[in-house]
Design a protein around this motif. Structure first.
Motif, PDB file in Angstrom:
ATOM      1  N   VAL A  41       0.859  -1.186   0.000  1.00  0.00           N
ATOM      2  CA  VAL A  41       0.000   0.000   0.000  1.00  0.00           C
ATOM      3  C   VAL A  41       0.894   1.233   0.000  1.00  0.00           C
ATOM      4  O   VAL A  41       1.737   1.400   0.885  1.00  0.00           O
ATOM      5  CB  VAL A  41      -0.923   0.023   1.231  1.00  0.00           C
ATOM      6  CG1 VAL A  41      -1.764   1.308   1.243  1.00  0.00           C
ATOM      7  CG2 VAL A  41      -1.830  -1.204   1.247  1.00  0.00           C
ATOM      8  N   ALA A  42       0.739   2.082  -1.007  1.00  0.00           N
ATOM      9  CA  ALA A  42       1.537   3.298  -1.120  1.00  0.00           C
ATOM     10  C   ALA A  42       0.616   4.514  -1.101  1.00  0.00           C
ATOM     11  O   ALA A  42      -0.408   4.541  -1.789  1.00  0.00           O
ATOM     12  CB  ALA A  42       2.350   3.275  -2.416  1.00  0.00           C
ATOM     13  N   ARG A  43       1.010   5.503  -0.310  1.00  0.00           N
ATOM     14  CA  ARG A  43       0.194   6.709  -0.223  1.00  0.00           C
ATOM     15  C   ARG A  43       1.075   7.947  -0.360  1.00  0.00           C
ATOM     16  O   ARG A  43       1.929   8.213   0.483  1.00  0.00           O
ATOM     17  CB  ARG A  43      -0.570   6.765   1.101  1.00  0.00           C
ATOM     18  CG  ARG A  43      -1.588   7.898   1.155  1.00  0.00           C
ATOM     19  CD  ARG A  43      -2.422   7.827   2.402  1.00  0.00           C
ATOM     20  NE  ARG A  43      -1.647   8.108   3.601  1.00  0.00           N
ATOM     21  CZ  ARG A  43      -2.116   8.013   4.837  1.00  0.00           C
ATOM     22  NH1 ARG A  43      -3.349   7.583   5.028  1.00  0.00           N
ATOM     23  NH2 ARG A  43      -1.355   8.294   5.866  1.00  0.00           N
TER      24      ARG A  43
ATOM     25  N   ASP B 282      -2.898  10.184  -3.277  1.00  0.00           N
ATOM     26  CA  ASP B 282      -3.849   9.089  -3.418  1.00  0.00           C
ATOM     27  C   ASP B 282      -3.240   7.786  -2.912  1.00  0.00           C
ATOM     28  O   ASP B 282      -2.025   7.589  -2.947  1.00  0.00           O
ATOM     29  CB  ASP B 282      -4.261   8.924  -4.889  1.00  0.00           C
ATOM     30  CG  ASP B 282      -5.015  10.148  -5.405  1.00  0.00           C
ATOM     31  OD1 ASP B 282      -5.658  10.825  -4.574  1.00  0.00           O
ATOM     32  OD2 ASP B 282      -4.941  10.406  -6.617  1.00  0.00           O
ATOM     33  N   GLU B 283      -4.094   6.899  -2.455  1.00  0.00           N
ATOM     34  CA  GLU B 283      -3.619   5.604  -1.954  1.00  0.00           C
ATOM     35  C   GLU B 283      -3.744   4.554  -3.045  1.00  0.00           C
ATOM     36  O   GLU B 283      -4.781   4.442  -3.700  1.00  0.00           O
ATOM     37  CB  GLU B 283      -4.413   5.185  -0.718  1.00  0.00           C
ATOM     38  CG  GLU B 283      -3.934   3.877  -0.110  1.00  0.00           C
ATOM     39  CD  GLU B 283      -4.602   3.567   1.211  1.00  0.00           C
ATOM     40  OE1 GLU B 283      -4.289   4.247   2.208  1.00  0.00           O
ATOM     41  OE2 GLU B 283      -5.465   2.668   1.239  1.00  0.00           O
ATOM     42  N   GLN B 284      -2.689   3.795  -3.229  1.00  0.00           N
ATOM     43  CA  GLN B 284      -2.683   2.719  -4.209  1.00  0.00           C
ATOM     44  C   GLN B 284      -2.313   1.420  -3.513  1.00  0.00           C
ATOM     45  O   GLN B 284      -1.442   1.401  -2.645  1.00  0.00           O
ATOM     46  CB  GLN B 284      -1.685   3.011  -5.330  1.00  0.00           C
ATOM     47  CG  GLN B 284      -2.022   4.250  -6.144  1.00  0.00           C
ATOM     48  CD  GLN B 284      -1.007   4.487  -7.253  1.00  0.00           C
ATOM     49  OE1 GLN B 284       0.122   4.027  -7.186  1.00  0.00           O
ATOM     50  NE2 GLN B 284      -1.424   5.208  -8.286  1.00  0.00           N
ATOM     51  N   MET B 285      -2.995   0.341  -3.913  1.00  0.00           N
ATOM     52  CA  MET B 285      -2.748  -0.952  -3.287  1.00  0.00           C
ATOM     53  C   MET B 285      -2.464  -2.000  -4.358  1.00  0.00           C
ATOM     54  O   MET B 285      -3.169  -2.083  -5.359  1.00  0.00           O
ATOM     55  CB  MET B 285      -3.942  -1.370  -2.427  1.00  0.00           C
ATOM     56  CG  MET B 285      -3.637  -2.537  -1.472  1.00  0.00           C
ATOM     57  SD  MET B 285      -4.009  -4.164  -2.169  1.00  0.00           S
ATOM     58  CE  MET B 285      -5.807  -4.128  -2.091  1.00  0.00           C
TER      59      MET B 285
ATOM     60  N   LYS C 142       3.463  -0.859   3.950  1.00  0.00           N
ATOM     61  CA  LYS C 142       2.832   0.435   3.751  1.00  0.00           C
ATOM     62  C   LYS C 142       3.921   1.482   3.536  1.00  0.00           C
ATOM     63  O   LYS C 142       4.888   1.547   4.287  1.00  0.00           O
ATOM     64  CB  LYS C 142       1.980   0.827   4.965  1.00  0.00           C
ATOM     65  CG  LYS C 142       0.784  -0.080   5.214  1.00  0.00           C
ATOM     66  CD  LYS C 142       0.000   0.400   6.428  1.00  0.00           C
ATOM     67  CE  LYS C 142      -1.196  -0.499   6.718  1.00  0.00           C
ATOM     68  NZ  LYS C 142      -1.950  -0.047   7.920  1.00  0.00           N
TER      69      LYS C 142
ATOM     70  N   ARG D  11       4.504   5.638   2.905  1.00  0.00           N
ATOM     71  CA  ARG D  11       3.914   6.981   2.913  1.00  0.00           C
ATOM     72  C   ARG D  11       4.953   7.975   2.403  1.00  0.00           C
ATOM     73  O   ARG D  11       6.044   8.089   2.976  1.00  0.00           O
ATOM     74  CB  ARG D  11       3.464   7.384   4.324  1.00  0.00           C
ATOM     75  CG  ARG D  11       2.232   6.640   4.824  1.00  0.00           C
ATOM     76  CD  ARG D  11       1.808   7.165   6.174  1.00  0.00           C
ATOM     77  NE  ARG D  11       2.804   6.858   7.198  1.00  0.00           N
ATOM     78  CZ  ARG D  11       2.913   7.498   8.363  1.00  0.00           C
ATOM     79  NH1 ARG D  11       2.116   8.513   8.614  1.00  0.00           N
ATOM     80  NH2 ARG D  11       3.813   7.147   9.241  1.00  0.00           N
TER      81      ARG D  11
ATOM     82  N   ALA E 141       2.372  12.819   2.295  1.00  0.00           N
ATOM     83  CA  ALA E 141       1.366  12.218   3.173  1.00  0.00           C
ATOM     84  C   ALA E 141       1.753  12.339   4.639  1.00  0.00           C
ATOM     85  O   ALA E 141       1.006  11.924   5.518  1.00  0.00           O
ATOM     86  CB  ALA E 141       1.174  10.743   2.813  1.00  0.00           C
TER      87      ALA E 141
END
Length: 300
Positions: free
Chosen positions: A177-179, A182-185, A270, A272, A276
């Motif tokens: 999960v990268a933020r 916007d968040e992308q999974m 994860k 960020r 973010a």
């Protein structure tokens, strides 16, 4: 001839086995002044041990590179900062051998199947075998994992270590999960896909991961069924720029058919980006998950 103790000889042999064949044969020539011609690497190792006056002399040889000693200590479950200089690693190695000799222990790899009992591991990922302190377990695993992953980054100029699907279970799952706004999974299943995706982070995207191995940045626990959970937070860099922070949770399971080593069962990651982060401390980020949340993963 050699005056090595049993623990020193055993340790030196393990270090020699980590060296490349070219360096090993060159070292054999050096310690014998080219007076003895060896037929193969096995004979070279025995010759080096026979002509080594003491353990410190061998460890300080130029062909015994810093990374080799670091890797050896990792396999023995000794946590050292990745930034340690060679002389610090040499000192710690000698202390390890001296302590083993004092108590007269004969360490046998895989001598126990109980995570909480003492046994010497035979791969860098087997530190859970020897450590009662789960924090040290987590520190050592993360030190090994991120050093190996970071070594694939061409911009760092390090010799790439043995990265590949062999460190993962065939059904391993990666959740990324990268933020950064916007968040992308992304999700990947299988040793080859997971290995390749993680490799791309350093090899292609040229990211450098700096884990926080202090207690507030790392947690580790074990389940009654043998699953080991290791969670770590850290910073992400590219060259001299800090791009953000990451939090990564690993699930490890013993592989009894492969010399008692451990493999990665799942990875939850994860990331960020700086955008973010609102007033967050990125120099030594702390974990946001707690032990209760990690314990829930043990039942997955």
């Amino acid at each position: 001839m050699s005056l090595l103790s049993e623990s020193e000889r055993s340790g030196c042999l393990k270090i020699l086995k980590l060296m490349s064949n070219v360096d090993l044969l060159s070292l054999s020539d050096t310690v014998t002044n080219k007076l003895i011609v060896v037929e193969d690497v096995t004979e070279a190792r025995e010759t080096i041990l026979s002509f080594t006056k003491n353990a410190e002399e061998l460890l300080k040889r130029k062909k015994v590179h810093r990374d080799i000693i670091f890797k050896y200590l990792a396999k023995e479950g000794v946590a050292m900062p990745p930034s340690s200089e060679k002389h610090q690693l040499v000192k710690r190695t000698l202390e390890l051998w001296s302590a083993s000799q004092t108590v007269g222990e004969e360490h046998i790899p895989g001598a126990t199947d109980d995570i909480g009992q003492r046994a010497m591991p035979n791969t860098a990922a087997t530190t859970a075998d020897i450590c009662q302190d789960t924090l040290v377990l987590g520190q050592q695993f993360c030190s090994w994992f991120f050093q190996m992953l970071n070594s694939q980054n061409p911009s760092l100029g390090h010799q790439p270590q043995d990265w590949g699907p062999q460190h993962f279970w065939s059904d391993v799952k990666l959740r990324l999960v990268a933020r950064a706004g916007d968040e992308q999974m992304e999700e990947f299943l299988g040793a080859q896909l997971v290995s390749s995706r993680l490799l791309a982070l350093t090899q292609e995207e040229r990211l450098h991961f700096s884990p926080n191995l202090e207690p507030h940045g790392l947690k580790a626990l074990t389940s009654p069924h043998g699953l080991v959970i290791v969670a770590v937070a850290g910073t992400i860099h590219r060259d001299t720029m800090c791009l953000g922070v990451f939090e990564q949770i690993f699930g490890l399971i013993r592989s009894p058919l492969e010399e008692n080593s451990w493999k990665i069962k799942f990875v939850n990651m994860k990331i960020r980006g700086q955008d973010a982060l609102v007033g967050a401390q990125v120099t030594a980020p702390a974990l946001t998950c707690n032990s209760t949340e990690l314990q829930m993963l043990c039942s997955v």
